[in-house]
Write an enzyme that holds these catalytic residues in place. Structure first.
Site, PDB file in Angstrom:
ATOM      1  N   ASP A  23      50.936  81.506   5.954  1.00 50.82           N
ATOM      2  CA  ASP A  23      50.469  82.897   5.864  1.00 50.82           C
ATOM      3  C   ASP A  23      49.245  82.903   4.942  1.00 50.82           C
ATOM      4  OD1 ASP A  23      50.515  85.782   6.019  1.00 50.82           O
ATOM      5  OD2 ASP A  23      51.411  85.815   4.030  1.00 50.82           O
ATOM      6  N   SER A  24      48.591  84.040   4.871  1.00 51.28           N
ATOM      7  CA  SER A  24      47.454  84.174   3.942  1.00 51.28           C
ATOM      8  C   SER A  24      47.918  84.047   2.494  1.00 51.28           C
ATOM      9  CB  SER A  24      46.806  85.541   4.127  1.00 51.28           C
ATOM     10  OG  SER A  24      47.735  86.555   3.781  1.00 51.28           O
ATOM     11  N   CYS A  86      52.303  85.443   9.990  1.00 49.38           N
ATOM     12  CA  CYS A  86      51.242  86.395   9.632  1.00 49.38           C
ATOM     13  C   CYS A  86      50.821  87.133  10.898  1.00 49.38           C
ATOM     14  CB  CYS A  86      50.076  85.602   9.048  1.00 49.38           C
ATOM     15  SG  CYS A  86      48.632  86.601   8.667  1.00 49.38           S
ATOM     16  N   GLU A 164      50.485  90.325  -3.554  1.00 45.11           N
ATOM     17  CA  GLU A 164      49.972  89.006  -3.954  1.00 45.11           C
ATOM     18  C   GLU A 164      49.945  88.864  -5.482  1.00 45.11           C
ATOM     19  OE1 GLU A 164      48.684  86.078  -2.299  1.00 45.11           O
ATOM     20  OE2 GLU A 164      49.966  86.979  -0.776  1.00 45.11           O
ATOM     21  N   CYS A 196      53.139  93.655   9.041  1.00 46.34           N
ATOM     22  CA  CYS A 196      52.529  92.647   8.169  1.00 46.34           C
ATOM     23  C   CYS A 196      53.691  92.004   7.412  1.00 46.34           C
ATOM     24  CB  CYS A 196      51.548  93.291   7.209  1.00 46.34           C
ATOM     25  SG  CYS A 196      51.006  92.215   5.850  1.00 46.34           S
ATOM     26  N   HIS A 198      53.890  90.727   4.588  1.00 47.70           N
ATOM     27  CA  HIS A 198      53.992  91.069   3.155  1.00 47.70           C
ATOM     28  C   HIS A 198      54.867  92.309   2.945  1.00 47.70           C
ATOM     29  CE1 HIS A 198      50.518  88.404   2.599  1.00 47.70           C
ATOM     30  NE2 HIS A 198      50.630  88.549   1.290  1.00 47.70           N
TER      31      HIS A 198
HETATM   32  N1  DGL Z   1      50.904  88.724   5.842  1.00 48.25           N
HETATM   33  C1  DGL Z   1      49.844  88.901   6.739  1.00 48.25           C
HETATM   34  C2  DGL Z   1      50.186  89.699   7.964  1.00 48.25           C
HETATM   35  O1  DGL Z   1      51.318  89.620   8.406  1.00 48.25           O
HETATM   36  C3  DGL Z   1      48.436  88.981   6.237  1.00 48.25           C
HETATM   37  C4  DGL Z   1      48.124  89.945   5.178  1.00 48.25           C
HETATM   38  C5  DGL Z   1      46.706  89.774   4.704  1.00 48.25           C
HETATM   39  O2  DGL Z   1      46.377  88.691   4.238  1.00 48.25           O
HETATM   40  O3  DGL Z   1      45.927  90.727   4.813  1.00 48.25           O
HETATM   41  O4  DGL Z   1      49.382  90.360   8.540  1.00 48.25           O
END
Ligand code: DGL
Length: 277
Positions: A23-24, A86, A164, A196, A198
């Site tokens: 993931d990011s 992600c 984050e 997302c 996150h």
């Molecule tokens: N966790 C990610 C997603 O599901 C990326 C969030 C990000 O880096 O902007 O989209």
């Protein structure tokens, strides 16, 4: 030119190889937790690209370049399958990645289909990053699965940054969540999709703001199921009866990052630096 047409790697046949997940940043831990719980004999290598987070506010070209770089790192570590944990990377980069890689690639997409199916008010909303919200594959997914429901798309810039930084319980994060969610509730939604990875880390705050009449849907369980099916289909399910290990790598390793990871993983972990960033 020639190189981009070549497959990055031929099929892996060793079922003791690890599953690569990336993931990011920390978001993919929400998916990884579910994989580790449901597939306890699998080894997992998790890569967080925290140095380049958030992806949601980056260009498509940048996201594709990061996805390809991380995939090469995972393949160099010998993984048998990759989970793009992600939504942003999946909708923007999975097709070109699958064209280059011969191991199974499982993506994460917002759970529009089950949300539209269960909605009684026929009004649902999706919280997503900006790069997901504007993506054509994402819009096609809505067209395909809305099932007559009105679908409200709410981009959430700034939210990933709070998570984050480990500041998801701060008043400022709560205020941002209110700003995004209250207008959706006022429009009569009864189902909210977390688009997302996150966002499950602020699910409790979201449900307090949205209220008990709104159900919240995320994707860790269906993604894990899809991974399980793919591994079985390709005869890649771990045959060992030993507990699998999860290793964590990041493009940004600091003591503070390690603490944030450990807090979200709910046990102390070792965060290792990626060899190439
Ligand atoms: N966790 C990610 C997603 O599901 C990326 C969030 C990000 O880096 O902007 O989209």
């Amino acid at each position: 030119m020639q190189e981009s047409k070549q497959k990055i790697k031929q099929k892996v046949t060793d079922n003791s190889a690890a599953i690569g997940v990336f993931d990011s940043g920390v978001g993919g831990l929400s998916i990884t937790k579910c994989i580790a719980a449901q597939l306890p004999h699998e080894n997992i290598i998790y890569i967080a690209d925290s140095l380049h987070a958030p992806y949601g506010e980056k260009s498509v070209d940048f996201i594709i370049q990061r996805v390809n770089t991380i995939t090469k790192l995972l393949i160099a570590k010998g993984v048998k399958a990759i989970v793009i944990a992600c939504n942003t990377a999946t909708v923007n980069a999975i097709e070109q990645l699958r064209a280059q890689v011969n191991i199974p690639i499982i993506g994460v997409e917002p759970a529009i289909k089950p949300a539209a199916k269960q909605s009684i008010s026929k009004k649902i909303a999706i919280l997503a990053t900006q790069a997901t919200s504007g993506n054509q594959r994402f819009k096609d997914l809505i067209d395909l699965h809305h099932n007559g429901a009105q679908v409200l798309i709410q981009p959430c810039p700034g939210l990933v940054e709070f998570i984050e930084q480990g500041k998801q319980h701060s008043p400022a994060c709560n205020a941002l969540l209110r700003q995004y969610i209250e207008p959706l509730v006022n429009q009569g939604i009864d189902t909210l999709v977390l688009g997302c990875t996150h966002y499950p880390f602020v699910q409790h705050q979201i449900s307090v703001i949205a209220g008990p009449q709104v159900s919240i849907i995320e994707t860790a369980a269906p993604v894990t199921l899809q991974l399980r099916k793919k591994l079985a289909e390709m005869d890649l399910t771990a045959s060992s009866s030993q507990q699998g290990q999860t290793q964590f790598f990041s493009s940004l390793v600091t003591k503070q990052q390690e603490q944030i990871f450990s807090q979200l993983w709910q046990e102390p972990l070792l965060l290792c630096a990626l060899e190439h960033k």
